[in-house]
Design an enzyme around this catalytic site. Sequence first.
Site, PDB file in Angstrom:
ATOM      1  N   CYS A  69     120.936  -2.366  29.698  1.00 31.30           N
ATOM      2  CA  CYS A  69     120.467  -3.650  30.202  1.00 31.30           C
ATOM      3  C   CYS A  69     119.819  -3.403  31.558  1.00 31.30           C
ATOM      4  O   CYS A  69     120.255  -2.522  32.310  1.00 31.30           O
ATOM      5  CB  CYS A  69     121.641  -4.619  30.327  1.00 31.30           C
ATOM      6  N   TYR A  82     123.942 -13.685  34.969  1.00 34.69           N
ATOM      7  CA  TYR A  82     124.263 -14.519  33.815  1.00 34.69           C
ATOM      8  C   TYR A  82     125.566 -15.300  33.990  1.00 34.69           C
ATOM      9  O   TYR A  82     125.821 -16.248  33.251  1.00 34.69           O
ATOM     10  CB  TYR A  82     124.329 -13.664  32.541  1.00 34.69           C
TER      11      TYR A  82
END
Length: 458
Positions: free
Chosen positions: A172, A255
Amino acid sequence: MTKGVKIVTIGGGSSYTPELMEGFIKRYDELPIREIWLVDIEAGKEKLEIVGTMAQRMWDASPYDVKIHMTLDRREALKDADFVTTQFRVGLLNARVKDERIPFSYGMLGQETNGAGGMFKAFRTIPVILEIVEDMKELCPNAWLVNFTNPSGMVTEAVVRYGKWDRVMGLCNVPVMATMTEPKALGVEKEDLIYKFAGLNHFHWHKVADKKGNDVTYKVIDAMFDKDAGLPKNIHDIPFYREQLEQMGMIPCGYHRYYYREEEMLEHGLEEFNGVGTRAQQVKETEAELFELYKDPNLDHKPEQLQKRGGAYYSDAACETIAAIYANKDTQIVVSTKNNGAVPDLPADCVVEVTAYVGAQGARNVAFGELPTAEKGWLQVMKAMELLTIEAAVTGDYGTALQAFTINPLIRSGNTAKRIMDELFIAHKKHLPQFAETIARLEAEGVTVKDEIAKDLD
């Protein structure tokens, strides 16, 4: 591995591919690539040809003689590969539009990797990644799988748990962005700081120390409220609560805003849903612009507009991981990999996202230790949700899917949640063969898609 590396990229027609090529070119001296195969499906053929042609121009403009192959035949590409990277999207961006718009139409979050949309992306993606693994077992059994396909953590977990394939790492760009932006906020170089990450993909926390071992996490927290937070382009910048961060003594990933500031993030998402369009609709416009640029026969480098796509530093994650494995560099990278005790709050055999030293034998995790009470609770709930989602994706069991929906913190349980799930099944029926029996039952019951835009997308 043979002299000269063969790399295969599944989802080669992605707009991210030039970012990947740039990273490989930059690292050629330590990763001598012989050939790159870009693989896509019939629906992505035009984009594959555009991106593949540009990728060849990028290599031709470099000092290196590397051949780009483009194909719709995955098995042809995989034979004798050294590394396989995955960056595909089942159902293309139209599927993401459905993932976002259907939940939003009921007043719940629609997002690519979180909430209901993220779970359905997993339902569509996991059977495909497991098919890829089966092909790899036959055609390139010594290859490493480097996954960037979202939801990256769940996809990597599925490869390990159900694919029985340990030569895999999930990646990621979010941790990379933190390590690039936070040193600047402190006025130091990246090499002056020591990072430790732990958690799950898109649900991790990290601590920071200086080179003398002194914890500087609180200094970073202070800087977060004064300077650039280093968020990906796809996350709305709602500030965390300072008191909460100071209590946990860690820095959440971007997030976490969907969980720590759910009310505000949902409000912003609904505003876009009713106005400019969801993130997927905005990305479709950005991608259209990018592919027009990629068609330019004179363009032989990554355009600046790619930064708007949300994949900044993608190549630093993917290419550095491959280079670290190939050259046995023992590089410190944040990866999704088997826990093996690094995060004692979760089982040793599940996949976590942690700081690790990456070399020829894979990832050697850096132990993080137990998390504080609140974060431990969050983590265990989220892992349970992931495991249920993966099980449902593999078995096609409706009850398991409903359990996963019920435990997801971003989905209010009850009749509305069940209705959202049922509509998403209908909307994505072409890409959910494992749920064929469920979908037939729902259609017989008269379930249809409420959102008109999502309904019209095939």
